[in-house]
Design a protein around this motif. Sequence first.
Motif, PDB file in Angstrom:
ATOM      1  N   MET A   2      32.052  53.917  38.552  1.00 25.60           N
ATOM      2  CA  MET A   2      32.373  53.237  39.813  1.00 25.60           C
ATOM      3  C   MET A   2      31.459  53.732  40.937  1.00 25.60           C
ATOM      4  O   MET A   2      31.009  52.958  41.775  1.00 25.60           O
ATOM      5  N   HIS A 123      34.870  41.650  49.852  1.00 22.32           N
ATOM      6  CA  HIS A 123      35.738  42.407  48.943  1.00 22.32           C
ATOM      7  C   HIS A 123      35.559  43.915  49.112  1.00 22.32           C
ATOM      8  O   HIS A 123      36.360  44.694  48.625  1.00 22.32           O
ATOM      9  N   PRO A 151      32.654  36.461  42.163  1.00 24.83           N
ATOM     10  CA  PRO A 151      33.374  37.650  41.705  1.00 24.83           C
ATOM     11  C   PRO A 151      33.094  37.968  40.230  1.00 24.83           C
ATOM     12  O   PRO A 151      33.718  37.410  39.329  1.00 24.83           O
ATOM     13  N   TRP A 153      33.930  40.300  38.526  1.00 23.42           N
ATOM     14  CA  TRP A 153      35.068  40.904  37.841  1.00 23.42           C
ATOM     15  C   TRP A 153      36.073  39.861  37.327  1.00 23.42           C
ATOM     16  O   TRP A 153      36.945  40.174  36.515  1.00 23.42           O
ATOM     17  N   ARG A 155      37.614  36.922  35.073  1.00 27.10           N
ATOM     18  CA  ARG A 155      37.350  36.611  33.657  1.00 27.10           C
ATOM     19  C   ARG A 155      37.205  35.116  33.395  1.00 27.10           C
ATOM     20  O   ARG A 155      36.536  34.708  32.459  1.00 27.10           O
ATOM     21  N   LYS A 189      28.359  34.029  36.864  1.00 19.46           N
ATOM     22  CA  LYS A 189      29.771  33.803  37.191  1.00 19.46           C
ATOM     23  C   LYS A 189      29.847  32.690  38.216  1.00 19.46           C
ATOM     24  O   LYS A 189      28.975  32.564  39.081  1.00 19.46           O
TER      25      LYS A 189
END
Length: 198
Positions: A2, A123, A151, A153, A155, A189
């Motif tokens: 991270m 974010h 984003p 992250w 899915r 994405k």
Amino acid sequence: MMKLLDNAFAHPRGLLGQLGGAIMARSTRSRNEWTLSLLTIQPNEQILEVGFGPGALIEGMATKITKGQIVGVDMSPLMLEQASKRNAIAIREGRVSLQHGSALVLPFSDDTFDKALSANSIHIWPDQLAGIKEMRRVLKPGGEIAIVLQPVWARTDDEVKHIGEDLTQLLTQAGLHHTRLEFKSMKPKSSVCALGIK
Ligand SMILES: C[S@@+](CC[C@H](N)C(=O)[O-])C[C@H]1O[C@@H](n2cnc3c(N)ncnc32)[C@H](O)[C@@H]1O
């Protein structure tokens, strides 16, 4: 892990930040083109971008401006340096002005900008609603806000859309009206853009 991602992308600094900036500048081309198509920038407009990173979207917007100005604020001194190099000519010509600063305390008077946008930055802000309220404060009445997120992250596309709906609600909470959500399928994405009017 991270911490590495944070140094590369969220709060770019050091060698990882250098690399992160280069990656962001290359990987955001389709998202930036899409964002530009949503904004319909006029040559005389005053436009604010918060969290400009390496300044690739600033570069795209600057090509549309002749009499107006693109103004940018970012927390990272390294991104200020990269974006300033990328936009050196436009800065010299007065079409772009970049500075260090926080989304939560924008160094501008009320009612300054025709458009205020942010891409893949909200974010990371410590208080998203406070940041949007700040962007609203510096918008002229009738000015437009656009918050873009891709984003990585999420899915599924449904998850991306859900994130976009939350953004649109934040705009309403911050006092924007005529809010709407745009969605674009893209690699790696899909992206969303929440828009609203002051
Ligand atoms: C993931 S990068 C995105 C950069 C660029 N907008 C793009 O789409 O490639 C996030 C950027 O937001 C900036 N940032 C993070 N928190 C911020 C804050 N509170 N105020 C202003 N900028 C911030 C970071 O310094 C970084 O340049």
